[in-house]
Write a protein that holds these residues in place. Structure first.
Motif, mmCIF file in Angstrom:
data_model
loop_
_atom_site.group_PDB
_atom_site.id
_atom_site.type_symbol
_atom_site.label_atom_id
_atom_site.label_comp_id
_atom_site.label_asym_id
_atom_site.label_seq_id
_atom_site.Cartn_x
_atom_site.Cartn_y
_atom_site.Cartn_z
ATOM 1 N N SER A 284 0.841 -1.202 0.000
ATOM 2 C CA SER A 284 0.000 0.000 0.000
ATOM 3 C C SER A 284 0.877 1.254 0.000
ATOM 4 C CB SER A 284 -0.920 0.011 1.226
ATOM 5 O OG SER A 284 -0.142 0.073 2.416
ATOM 6 N N ALA A 285 0.229 2.380 -0.160
ATOM 7 C CA ALA A 285 0.965 3.647 -0.210
ATOM 8 C C ALA A 285 1.715 3.926 1.072
ATOM 9 C CB ALA A 285 0.007 4.799 -0.525
ATOM 10 N N ASP A 286 1.218 3.403 2.181
ATOM 11 C CA ASP A 286 1.896 3.632 3.458
ATOM 12 C C ASP A 286 2.965 2.570 3.737
ATOM 13 O OD1 ASP A 286 0.252 1.520 3.893
ATOM 14 O OD2 ASP A 286 -0.847 2.422 5.570
ATOM 15 N N GLY A 287 3.278 1.716 2.717
ATOM 16 C CA GLY A 287 4.370 0.761 2.850
ATOM 17 C C GLY A 287 4.004 -0.563 3.460
ATOM 18 N N LYS A 288 2.717 -0.833 3.622
ATOM 19 C CA LYS A 288 2.303 -2.102 4.211
ATOM 20 C C LYS A 288 2.135 -3.170 3.125
ATOM 21 C CE LYS A 288 -0.140 0.027 8.105
ATOM 22 N NZ LYS A 288 -1.459 0.163 8.779
ATOM 23 N N ALA A 289 2.630 -4.385 3.409
ATOM 24 C CA ALA A 289 2.471 -5.514 2.472
ATOM 25 C C ALA A 289 1.092 -6.103 2.686
ATOM 26 C CB ALA A 289 3.547 -6.556 2.691
ATOM 27 N N VAL A 290 0.112 -5.558 2.004
ATOM 28 C CA VAL A 290 -1.294 -5.903 2.226
ATOM 29 C C VAL A 290 -1.665 -7.245 1.603
ATOM 30 C CG1 VAL A 290 -3.685 -5.175 1.811
ATOM 31 C CG2 VAL A 290 -1.932 -3.476 2.404
ATOM 32 N N ALA A 291 -1.121 -7.540 0.425
ATOM 33 C CA ALA A 291 -1.545 -8.770 -0.280
ATOM 34 C C ALA A 291 -0.396 -9.302 -1.128
ATOM 35 C CB ALA A 291 -2.765 -8.484 -1.152
ATOM 36 N N THR A 301 -4.090 -15.809 -8.222
ATOM 37 C CA THR A 301 -4.556 -15.920 -6.837
ATOM 38 C C THR A 301 -4.153 -14.662 -6.057
ATOM 39 O OG1 THR A 301 -4.273 -18.321 -6.934
ATOM 40 C CG2 THR A 301 -4.476 -17.310 -4.753
ATOM 41 N N LEU A 302 -5.145 -14.060 -5.393
ATOM 42 C CA LEU A 302 -4.905 -12.884 -4.546
ATOM 43 C C LEU A 302 -5.076 -13.307 -3.088
ATOM 44 C CD1 LEU A 302 -4.528 -9.785 -4.171
ATOM 45 C CD2 LEU A 302 -7.035 -9.609 -4.291
ATOM 46 N N ALA A 303 -4.006 -13.143 -2.319
ATOM 47 C CA ALA A 303 -4.054 -13.516 -0.901
ATOM 48 C C ALA A 303 -3.864 -12.264 -0.052
ATOM 49 C CB ALA A 303 -2.974 -14.547 -0.601
ATOM 50 N N VAL A 304 -4.862 -11.942 0.773
ATOM 51 C CA VAL A 304 -4.820 -10.745 1.619
ATOM 52 C C VAL A 304 -4.260 -11.122 2.985
ATOM 53 C CG1 VAL A 304 -6.207 -8.962 2.753
ATOM 54 C CG2 VAL A 304 -6.757 -9.699 0.404
ATOM 55 N N ASN A 305 -3.325 -10.296 3.446
ATOM 56 C CA ASN A 305 -2.750 -10.497 4.770
ATOM 57 C C ASN A 305 -3.680 -9.851 5.795
ATOM 58 O OD1 ASN A 305 -1.239 -10.587 7.141
ATOM 59 N ND2 ASN A 305 0.687 -10.144 6.084
ATOM 60 N N GLU A 306 -4.491 -10.690 6.434
ATOM 61 C CA GLU A 306 -5.490 -10.173 7.354
ATOM 62 C C GLU A 306 -4.869 -9.550 8.608
ATOM 63 O OE1 GLU A 306 -8.683 -9.843 6.981
ATOM 64 O OE2 GLU A 306 -8.937 -10.933 5.097
ATOM 65 N N LYS A 307 -3.642 -9.907 8.912
ATOM 66 C CA LYS A 307 -2.993 -9.300 10.073
ATOM 67 C C LYS A 307 -2.643 -7.841 9.790
ATOM 68 C CE LYS A 307 -0.970 -13.549 11.940
ATOM 69 N NZ LYS A 307 0.296 -14.230 12.324
ATOM 70 N N VAL A 308 -2.267 -7.586 8.516
ATOM 71 C CA VAL A 308 -1.880 -6.221 8.146
ATOM 72 C C VAL A 308 -3.111 -5.378 7.856
ATOM 73 C CG1 VAL A 308 -0.640 -4.825 6.454
ATOM 74 C CG2 VAL A 308 0.341 -6.994 7.264
ATOM 75 N N ALA A 309 -4.098 -5.962 7.172
ATOM 76 C CA ALA A 309 -5.309 -5.210 6.802
ATOM 77 C C ALA A 309 -6.541 -6.043 7.123
ATOM 78 C CB ALA A 309 -5.271 -4.833 5.327
#
Length: 332
Positions: A284-291, A301-309
């Motif tokens: 994301s724009a704020d530098g978080k590895a969201v997916a 395959t799209l995997a979302v990191n639920e801990k981050v977002a």
């Protein structure tokens, strides 16, 4: 006819002529008889019989020399051709032919030539499978015998198989290479296979490019044509075919397949594998590895990191309908 029989015929014809001749007038010699009776007539008829028998024998010899007479030959006296034109058949094919000949007899004669170096033996021009089947049955082989040079033999062999159209592409390729290795001219090889120079070049190219051990492991592959064998030739470029494929072709699973299936298995083993791309990380724009995104040929395959977002995955799922509509508009 022997001399004894000829003299016997002459005497037997002469005696009745003498006994039935009219009495001669006194003081006059009897007129000689030159017609159908008497010694001269008997000689004429005997000579005619000899001539007829000689001409019949000569005609039979001519027919024999030209291969027009079918004879019965013991299988033990018959050797293979100087150049094999077929790969070994399966046991099932051999047994089927044995059963057919046992039930219906040998319907088509084979073609043989007198062995060029072993008297009283023969070499096969075509009909190897029939000879093998008849040997198994303990029956004589019905054969046409024809004097042939090596060139004539391979042309006759190729023509017969070409007319039946039952030699596979790779069998024809091996046959062409073998003939060339035996220093037959390409004109002779082309005549034997009934192909032009371009097709002959393709046959020889494939037959030389693919290792013989691999061809023998695959078998004749009767349903596999020129294009597929040329594709296999391309797949083998720069590879150690035998070394790389050894585990495959030595496996029981491979050997249990039919010949065309073995060909496909070899092609599948040699086909280039698509390199597995590592999943991409979406930040994301704020530098978080969201997916992370894993792209493959058939799916993404799209995997979302639920801990981050937390909840972002559910949010995306809820928007799939809208996103798909937008996708369709963009592809219209």
């Amino acid at each position: 006819m022997g001399r004894k029989n000829l003299l016997s015929d002459l005497l037997s014809d002469a005696k009745p002529a003498a006994s039935n001749a009219p009495p001669a007038e006194e003081g006059r010699a009897p007129h000689p008889t030159l017609g159908g009776r008497g010694v001269v007539g008997a000689m004429s008829r005997s000579l005619e019989r000899l001539t007829a028998e000689s001409e019949a024998a000569r005609a039979l010899a001519d027919r024999f020399a030209n291969g027009e007479t079918v004879l019965e030959i013991e299988p033990s006296l018959i050797d293979a051709s100087i150049v094999p034109d077929r790969m070994p058949g399966t046991d099932e094919e051999h047994e089927a032919l044995v059963e057919s000949i046992s039930a219906n007899g040998q319907l088509v004669p084979v073609l043989l030539r007198p062995h060029p170096s072993q008297p009283a033996r023969y070499q096969t021009a075509y009909g190897h499978r029939r000879v093998r089947a008849l040997k198994a049955l303990g029956r004589p082989v019905r054969a046409v015998i024809r004097k042939m040079t090596d060139e004539e033999l391979v042309v006759a062999q190729g023509k017969e198989n070409g007319e039946r159209k039952d030699l596979s592409f790779i069998e024809r390729a091996i046959y062409a290479v073998t003939l060339e290795d035996r220093e037959f001219k390409r004109d002779t090889i082309g005549s034997a296979l009934s192909v032009d120079k371009t097709e002959l070049s393709r046959l020889i190219s494939v037959g030389r490019a693919i290792p013989r051990a691999l061809i023998e492991a695959i078998g004749p592959a009767p349903k596999t044509g020129r294009r597929r064998w040329m594709e296999l030739e391309a797949l083998l470029q720069g590879k150690d075919a035998i070394g790389d494929l050894a585990p495959l072709i030595s496996s029981q699973a491979f050997r249990s397949k039919d010949s065309d299936a073995r060909f496909l298995a070899v092609c599948a083993a040699l086909a280039p594998r698509p390199q597995r791309a590592e999943p991409e990380s979406w930040t994301s724009a704020d530098g978080k590895a969201v997916a992370s995104i894993d792209r493959k040929t058939e799916k993404t395959t799209l995997a979302v990191n639920e801990k981050v977002a937390p909840g972002f995955g559910e949010f995306v799922v809820g928007r799939l309908g809208e996103l798909y509509v937008e996708y369709l508009k963009g592809t219209a």
